[in-house]
Design an enzyme around this catalytic site. Sequence first.
Site, PDB file in Angstrom:
ATOM      1  N   HIS A 152       0.979  -1.298  -0.087  1.00 45.16           N
ATOM      2  CA  HIS A 152      -0.007   0.208  -0.104  1.00 45.16           C
ATOM      3  C   HIS A 152       0.883   0.910   0.202  1.00 45.16           C
ATOM      4  O   HIS A 152       0.507   2.391   0.336  1.00 45.16           O
ATOM      5  CB  HIS A 152      -0.840  -0.575   1.083  1.00 45.16           C
ATOM      6  CG  HIS A 152      -1.577  -1.174   1.573  1.00 45.16           C
ATOM      7  ND1 HIS A 152      -1.733  -2.321   2.434  1.00 45.16           N
ATOM      8  CD2 HIS A 152      -3.197  -1.341   0.632  1.00 45.16           C
ATOM      9  CE1 HIS A 152      -2.595  -2.321   1.808  1.00 45.16           C
ATOM     10  NE2 HIS A 152      -3.397  -2.385   0.916  1.00 45.16           N
ATOM     11  N   HIS A 153       2.250   1.516  -0.744  1.00 44.28           N
ATOM     12  CA  HIS A 153       3.157   2.062  -0.441  1.00 44.28           C
ATOM     13  C   HIS A 153       2.178   3.310  -1.385  1.00 44.28           C
ATOM     14  O   HIS A 153       2.796   4.609  -1.517  1.00 44.28           O
ATOM     15  CB  HIS A 153       4.204   1.442  -1.185  1.00 44.28           C
ATOM     16  CG  HIS A 153       4.767   2.014  -2.403  1.00 44.28           C
ATOM     17  ND1 HIS A 153       4.246   0.759  -3.270  1.00 44.28           N
ATOM     18  CD2 HIS A 153       4.862   2.476  -3.259  1.00 44.28           C
ATOM     19  CE1 HIS A 153       4.157   0.525  -3.993  1.00 44.28           C
ATOM     20  NE2 HIS A 153       5.145   1.296  -4.092  1.00 44.28           N
ATOM     21  N   LYS A 181      -3.314  -2.754  -7.780  1.00 48.28           N
ATOM     22  CA  LYS A 181      -3.350  -2.952  -8.876  1.00 48.28           C
ATOM     23  C   LYS A 181      -3.234  -4.499  -9.203  1.00 48.28           C
ATOM     24  O   LYS A 181      -1.411  -4.624  -9.135  1.00 48.28           O
ATOM     25  CB  LYS A 181      -3.013  -1.577 -10.154  1.00 48.28           C
ATOM     26  CG  LYS A 181      -3.475  -2.239 -11.353  1.00 48.28           C
ATOM     27  CD  LYS A 181      -4.780  -1.604 -10.733  1.00 48.28           C
ATOM     28  CE  LYS A 181      -5.236  -0.590 -12.864  1.00 48.28           C
ATOM     29  NZ  LYS A 181      -5.907  -2.655 -13.143  1.00 48.28           N
ATOM     30  N   LYS A 200       6.759  -4.062 -10.603  1.00 51.28           N
ATOM     31  CA  LYS A 200       5.876  -4.331 -11.711  1.00 51.28           C
ATOM     32  C   LYS A 200       5.736  -2.397 -11.844  1.00 51.28           C
ATOM     33  O   LYS A 200       6.611  -1.350 -13.041  1.00 51.28           O
ATOM     34  CB  LYS A 200       5.551  -4.858 -12.673  1.00 51.28           C
ATOM     35  CG  LYS A 200       4.686  -4.757 -14.472  1.00 51.28           C
ATOM     36  CD  LYS A 200       4.117  -5.661 -14.362  1.00 51.28           C
ATOM     37  CE  LYS A 200       3.828  -7.198 -13.327  1.00 51.28           C
ATOM     38  NZ  LYS A 200       3.226  -8.308 -14.584  1.00 51.28           N
ATOM     39  N   LYS A 224      -3.018  -9.075  -6.358  1.00 46.64           N
ATOM     40  CA  LYS A 224      -4.188 -10.226  -7.898  1.00 46.64           C
ATOM     41  C   LYS A 224      -4.472 -10.772  -7.239  1.00 46.64           C
ATOM     42  O   LYS A 224      -4.890 -11.041  -6.073  1.00 46.64           O
ATOM     43  CB  LYS A 224      -2.636 -10.371  -7.947  1.00 46.64           C
ATOM     44  CG  LYS A 224      -2.894 -11.467  -8.663  1.00 46.64           C
ATOM     45  CD  LYS A 224      -2.143 -10.950 -10.520  1.00 46.64           C
ATOM     46  CE  LYS A 224      -1.503 -11.817 -11.559  1.00 46.64           C
ATOM     47  NZ  LYS A 224      -1.103 -10.398 -12.665  1.00 46.64           N
ATOM     48  N   SER A 233      -3.817  -0.094 -18.460  1.00 48.73           N
ATOM     49  CA  SER A 233      -5.207  -0.045 -16.978  1.00 48.73           C
ATOM     50  C   SER A 233      -4.449   1.105 -16.443  1.00 48.73           C
ATOM     51  O   SER A 233      -5.666   2.070 -16.266  1.00 48.73           O
ATOM     52  CB  SER A 233      -4.614  -1.147 -16.543  1.00 48.73           C
ATOM     53  OG  SER A 233      -4.801  -2.517 -17.054  1.00 48.73           O
TER      54      SER A 233
HETATM   55  N1  GLU Z   1      -3.262  -8.891 -15.385  1.00 47.66           N
HETATM   56  C1  GLU Z   1      -1.625  -8.207 -16.037  1.00 47.66           C
HETATM   57  C2  GLU Z   1      -0.354  -8.236 -15.199  1.00 47.66           C
HETATM   58  O1  GLU Z   1       0.467  -8.893 -15.104  1.00 47.66           O
HETATM   59  C3  GLU Z   1      -2.213  -6.656 -15.697  1.00 47.66           C
HETATM   60  C4  GLU Z   1      -2.686  -6.308 -14.567  1.00 47.66           C
HETATM   61  C5  GLU Z   1      -3.465  -4.666 -14.492  1.00 47.66           C
HETATM   62  O2  GLU Z   1      -3.719  -3.877 -15.877  1.00 47.66           O
HETATM   63  O3  GLU Z   1      -3.958  -4.200 -13.106  1.00 47.66           O
HETATM   64  O4  GLU Z   1       0.430  -7.732 -15.048  1.00 47.66           O
END
Ligand code: GLU
Length: 472
Positions: free
Chosen positions: A65-66, A71, A95, A107, A363
């Site tokens: 939560h930084h 996402k 990422k 996730k 996204s």
């Molecule tokens: N599932 C994709 C990933 O692993 C996209 C995640 C997203 O768009 O939030 O990067």
Amino acid sequence: MTVTENYSFFDSVTRSFDKAARFTSWDPGILEQIKACNSVYKMKFPVRIGNNVEVIEAYRVQHSHHKTPCKGGIRFSMEVNQDEVMALAALMTYKCAIVNVPFGGGKGGIKIDPKKYTAFELEKITRRYTSELIKKNFIGPGTDVPAPDYGTGAREMAWILDTYVAMHPSEVDAAACVTGKPVSQGGVRGRTEATGLGVFYGIREVCNMPDRMAKLGLNTGIEGKTVVVQGLGNVGYHCAKYFREHGAKVIAIAEWEGAIYNCEGLNEEEVFQHRKAKGTILNFPKSKNLAVNTDALELECDILIPAALENVINGQNAPRVKAKIIGEAANGPLTPEADEIFIAKGILVVPDMYLNAGGVTVSYFEWLKNLSHVRYGRLEKRFTENMNKHIIGQIEELTGKDVDAKEKLFIEHGADEIDLVHSGLEETMVNATREIMEVWKSNPEIPDMRTAAYVSAINKVATSYAELGIFP
Ligand code: GLU
């Protein structure tokens, strides 16, 4: 638990993290916090399937939560388990940090085989999962924003949106509660191909670096390079497409039922149509069958793209891999053992946590579009076109010559949404590649590009914690 050699997927992410942490100077406590998964929500819920009630197991993990919202995608697969979702959520944190997308990692996963259910049943499962997330405040434009992942796509995202909106009817920003939606439901143009195109931009940038290519004994550029793609899902398909369109030869494509090989190059769309019609990738005209899909991983080629699931290249098969560059389009396709083998063999591994960041980057553009309630390009497109027409008119008047009709059309064109999304994605991937390479070059002790990518991610997340005043 997804056990690889003798440790889990999450352990393997932790190992890569620890390997990189040695090259940073952060306090051990800060590093512990960055590594930890902040919230893990494991749920079970009943869904009526035919005459039976099935109890479905599902997860949502918020790794960090930084930055908020969290996402990350939602996958539908029988392999889903807590460890896997935690590992994938952690990868999302790193990422997003690398590509400067201001989210924490998350996730989700539902442990089902989507092929066993009708569309109606899948809709029921997805909607029920969404209401479980709503109940625990694990979804929302400012808290946690899911997206597609393995086994899910725009259709599932539309069901998630509709369920969320039904329960938040007056929330003006509700569309930003999920990304990867159909364009008609607030999605952004360019999201479908984003991950594959991002992989292409990242590898192209690496291939344009003369020093890196010289070390690998390769010419610079994409033209003429031989490519093997494992997985013909959305990501693999688009990787193959962009490499082929830019002059590379996709000599093999693998799926779970086997692989096909043609040294002259394969056309992904024809292969896709063949598989759709025949139910298998095998027996594609003018190509050779490889009985086991993993055989494709061991073919002689310049670039190998694993674009399916995690742990496909490990301590066992890595010694037989002959590619010069491995582009991790999937999440976690290599184990740490494989990494060590490739470092020793001088094979360049371009790591997942930034290379497949195209999906989350676009996204982010979709989320911004939803919050701003306006399509990209809507305000400036016509203004730019009018201005460009005027400039061309002036040039023609001053020179007394007509600008070529085709050139005129090209110059006049004002940016559409798709142009801006592709250009934003290219900018993001090119910058991230250069940034990681700079980190790698700055410390000759760093053994590989993955470690350099982790160093870059750790520094960014730690800085952001420090700026929040959480750590002294
Ligand atoms: N599932 C994709 C990933 O692993 C996209 C995640 C997203 O768009 O939030 O990067």
